[in-house]
Design an enzyme around this catalytic site. Structure first.
Site, short mmCIF file in Angstrom:
data_model
loop_
_atom_site.label_atom_id
_atom_site.label_comp_id
_atom_site.label_asym_id
_atom_site.label_seq_id
_atom_site.Cartn_x
_atom_site.Cartn_y
_atom_site.Cartn_z
CB ALA A 20 33.17 18.24 68.71
N GLY B 89 26.17 18.35 58.24
CA GLY B 89 25.91 17.37 57.17
C GLY B 89 26.40 15.97 57.51
CB SER C 72 22.83 8.85 60.86
OG SER C 72 21.78 9.04 61.77
CG ASP D 147 31.11 -0.24 70.90
OD1 ASP D 147 30.24 0.05 70.06
OD2 ASP D 147 32.09 -0.97 70.65
CD GLN E 1 -9.07 -6.40 83.23
OE1 GLN E 1 -9.60 -6.47 82.11
NE2 GLN E 1 -8.87 -7.45 83.99
N GLY F 232 -5.34 14.76 81.17
CA GLY F 232 -5.07 16.20 81.02
C GLY F 232 -3.96 16.69 81.94
CD GLU G 130 26.39 8.86 73.93
OE1 GLU G 130 26.98 7.77 73.83
OE2 GLU G 130 26.50 9.63 74.91
N GLY G 131 23.55 7.99 68.51
CA GLY G 131 23.07 7.04 67.51
C GLY G 131 21.59 6.81 67.67
N1 COS Z 1 34.67 -0.42 67.51
C1 COS Z 1 35.84 -0.23 66.87
N2 COS Z 1 35.93 0.08 65.55
C2 COS Z 1 34.76 0.16 64.87
C3 COS Z 1 33.51 -0.05 65.47
C4 COS Z 1 33.49 -0.36 66.85
N3 COS Z 1 32.34 -0.55 67.50
N4 COS Z 1 32.56 0.12 64.53
C5 COS Z 1 33.17 0.40 63.38
N5 COS Z 1 34.50 0.44 63.58
C6 COS Z 1 35.55 0.68 62.58
C7 COS Z 1 35.46 -0.35 61.47
O1 COS Z 1 36.21 -1.51 61.79
C8 COS Z 1 36.06 0.40 60.31
O2 COS Z 1 37.49 0.40 60.43
P1 COS Z 1 38.46 0.40 59.12
O3 COS Z 1 38.24 1.71 58.45
O4 COS Z 1 39.82 0.27 59.72
O5 COS Z 1 38.02 -0.77 58.28
C9 COS Z 1 35.59 1.83 60.53
O6 COS Z 1 35.30 1.93 61.93
C10 COS Z 1 34.37 2.18 59.72
O7 COS Z 1 33.34 1.28 60.04
P2 COS Z 1 32.02 1.21 59.15
O8 COS Z 1 32.39 0.90 57.73
O9 COS Z 1 31.05 0.32 59.82
O10 COS Z 1 31.54 2.75 59.19
P3 COS Z 1 30.35 3.49 58.48
O11 COS Z 1 30.86 4.75 57.90
O12 COS Z 1 29.57 2.55 57.59
O13 COS Z 1 29.43 3.95 59.71
C11 COS Z 1 27.82 3.77 61.47
C12 COS Z 1 28.88 3.08 60.62
C13 COS Z 1 26.61 4.22 60.65
C14 COS Z 1 27.38 2.71 62.46
C15 COS Z 1 28.48 4.98 62.20
O14 COS Z 1 28.70 6.04 61.30
C16 COS Z 1 27.64 5.50 63.35
O15 COS Z 1 27.68 4.95 64.45
N6 COS Z 1 26.87 6.57 63.09
C17 COS Z 1 26.12 7.23 64.16
C18 COS Z 1 27.02 8.24 64.81
C19 COS Z 1 26.49 8.62 66.13
O16 COS Z 1 26.18 7.81 66.99
N7 COS Z 1 26.41 9.93 66.34
C20 COS Z 1 26.02 10.46 67.59
C21 COS Z 1 26.95 11.58 67.85
S1 COS Z 1 27.82 11.45 69.26
S2 COS Z 1 26.50 12.12 70.54
#
Ligand code: COS
Length: 380
Positions: A123, A128, A131, A240, A279, A340, A363-364
């Site tokens: 969760a 709000g 992303s 990831d 084609q 259709g 997941e993004g």
């Molecule tokens: N692995 C490990 N750490 C990571 C990382 C990764 N792949 N990506 C970012 N981090 C860490 C950064 O190193 C940073 O750490 P510090 O605070 O210690 O410096 C921290 O996380 C914040 O990183 P960043 O500044 O890039 O975060 P942002 O707030 O700018 O957000 C995005 C980055 C937009 C990429 C992130 O909010 C995101 O992935 N959003 C989408 C969320 C999502 O997928 N939601 C789906 C819900 S789950 S179904």
């Protein structure tokens, strides 16, 4: 990439399971009624699917990422939502504990989720903070040896059937953005925890989704996962691997679109010959097959990088971005080829069209994958 003998055999077993067990009746029931099917979930658990990525010492089979991707792809090729059944425990449910859980937490929570006896969900999203996951407003305030949680999480896949939920909450209100967020294991039966109404979704019906509402929920400090205030990085690390699984799912959905299109194009006759002879149709099939082959390579390559313990963040996001867009393009073409008939529920492509749509959102979104990829390419 040519799969070795072990992975080829696993791929065959996953395919056989899905083609045998995911009957047309089951698929239609899930889509129509939207209810979780415990029988098929328990069967998948019995075959070890729910523990495939969980280490052996915690009740799973400790398989590699490539095997995990093959499983998700093959299950999704027959039914997208049933690939979600096998995915959660290996990904967003169990993943954070594998990455950051204490020995006690791993020993307590991982074996039952690996065996499908319990369900753990993730969760992060809020009304709000979608992303902008760092914009979390749910709070966890320390009170002696406990934390008190308040907030609302939204679009939580599997929440209505979950036993536990991994909740991300702000523990340091003075910290900006994604800093000062921590992760907690919350028992769904605790006083103050409730689920909102089941969302009435466009696709992947049969895996219920709802809000999780937290009202003065008291959890012990033993439920904190990883270091205090450092939960956001764990969420990102988990995502990831999660995005890789979703990329494999998108390849499975895209492949199903292609399979259905080839079958139909050979059967359906217009102007006195099978439409495959035109084609306008055969080139659409060519584009689908070519793009799927490319997407699959991205997925298997990212899996190999993860299995080699190399930095795979960019590769996972590329795989998710490309494969999800391919799935959407293939679903569009599959319906177009069916004409259709593709627009009525009797034909599988109608559901594939709806199921494909989620792959570029959860997941993004595709746009968030672009943010991650470009951010890594251009970082100073
Ligand atoms: N692995 C490990 N750490 C990571 C990382 C990764 N792949 N990506 C970012 N981090 C860490 C950064 O190193 C940073 O750490 P510090 O605070 O210690 O410096 C921290 O996380 C914040 O990183 P960043 O500044 O890039 O975060 P942002 O707030 O700018 O957000 C995005 C980055 C937009 C990429 C992130 O909010 C995101 O992935 N959003 C989408 C969320 C999502 O997928 N939601 C789906 C819900 S789950 S179904």
């Amino acid at each position: 990439m040519i799969l070795d003998a072990k992975h080829t055999l696993q791929q065959k077993l996953f395919r056989e399971f899905a083609e045998t067990e995911f009957t047309k009746e089951l698929q239609e029931k899930l889509d129509l009624e939207g209810e979780f099917d415990w029988d098929i979930f328990h069967k998948m658990a019995k075959y070890g699917f729910t523990g495939i990525k969980i280490p052996k010492e915690y009740g799973g089979s400790g398989s590699d990422y490539l095997t995990y991707c093959l499983m998700i792809e093959e299950l999704a090729r027959v039914d997208c939502v049933l690939s979600v059944y096998a995915n959660t425990s290996n990904s967003l449910g169990g993943g954070p504990l594998v990455i950051a859980g204490s020995e006690e937490q791993k020993a307590k929570y991982l074996p039952p989720i690996a065996k499908g006896e319990k369900i753990m969900v993730f969760a992060l999203t809020e009304p709000g903070a979608g992303s902008d996951a760092g914009g979390t407003t749910t709070t966890a305030v320390q009170d002696g040896d406990d934390f008190i949680l308040n907030g609302r999480k939204t679009f939580i896949s599997g929440a209505p059937v979950a036993d536990w939920c991994l909740v991300f909450a702000k523990t340091d209100p003075t910290a900006k953005g994604s800093r000062g967020i921590s992760m907690f294991i919350v028992d769904m039966k605790l006083p103050g925890v409730s689920c909102g109404a089941h969302e009435n979704k466009m696709g992947i019906n049969g895996y219920p989704t709802s809000d999780v509402i937290l009202e003065d929920v008291r959890v012990s400090k033993d439920c904190l996962v990883g270091p205090l205030h450092k939960g956001f990085s764990i969420a990102m690390k988990t995502l990831d691997g999660g995005r890789l699984g979703m990329a494999a799912q998108a390849v499975g959905v895209a492949q199903a679109c292609l399979d259905e299109s080839i079958k139909y194009a050979k059967e359906r006759k217009q102007f006195g010959k099978p439409i495959a002879d035109f084609q306008g149709i055969s080139f659409m099939i060519t584009d689908m097959a070519t793009e799927i082959a490319a997407a699959r390579e991205l997925v298997y390559n990212a899996a190999n990088l993860k299995d080699a313990n190399m930095d795979a963040t960019t590769a996972c996001s590329m795989a998710k971005y490309f494969a999800a867009e391919v799935a959407n393009r293939c679903a569009y073409k599959a319906v177009q080829i069916h004409g259709g008939y593709g627009y009525i529920k009797e034909y599988k492509v109608e559901r594939l069209y709806r199921d494909a749509r989620i792959t570029s959102i959860y997941e993004g979104t595709s746009q968030i994958q672009q943010v991650v990829i470009s951010g890594n390419l251009l970082k100073k």
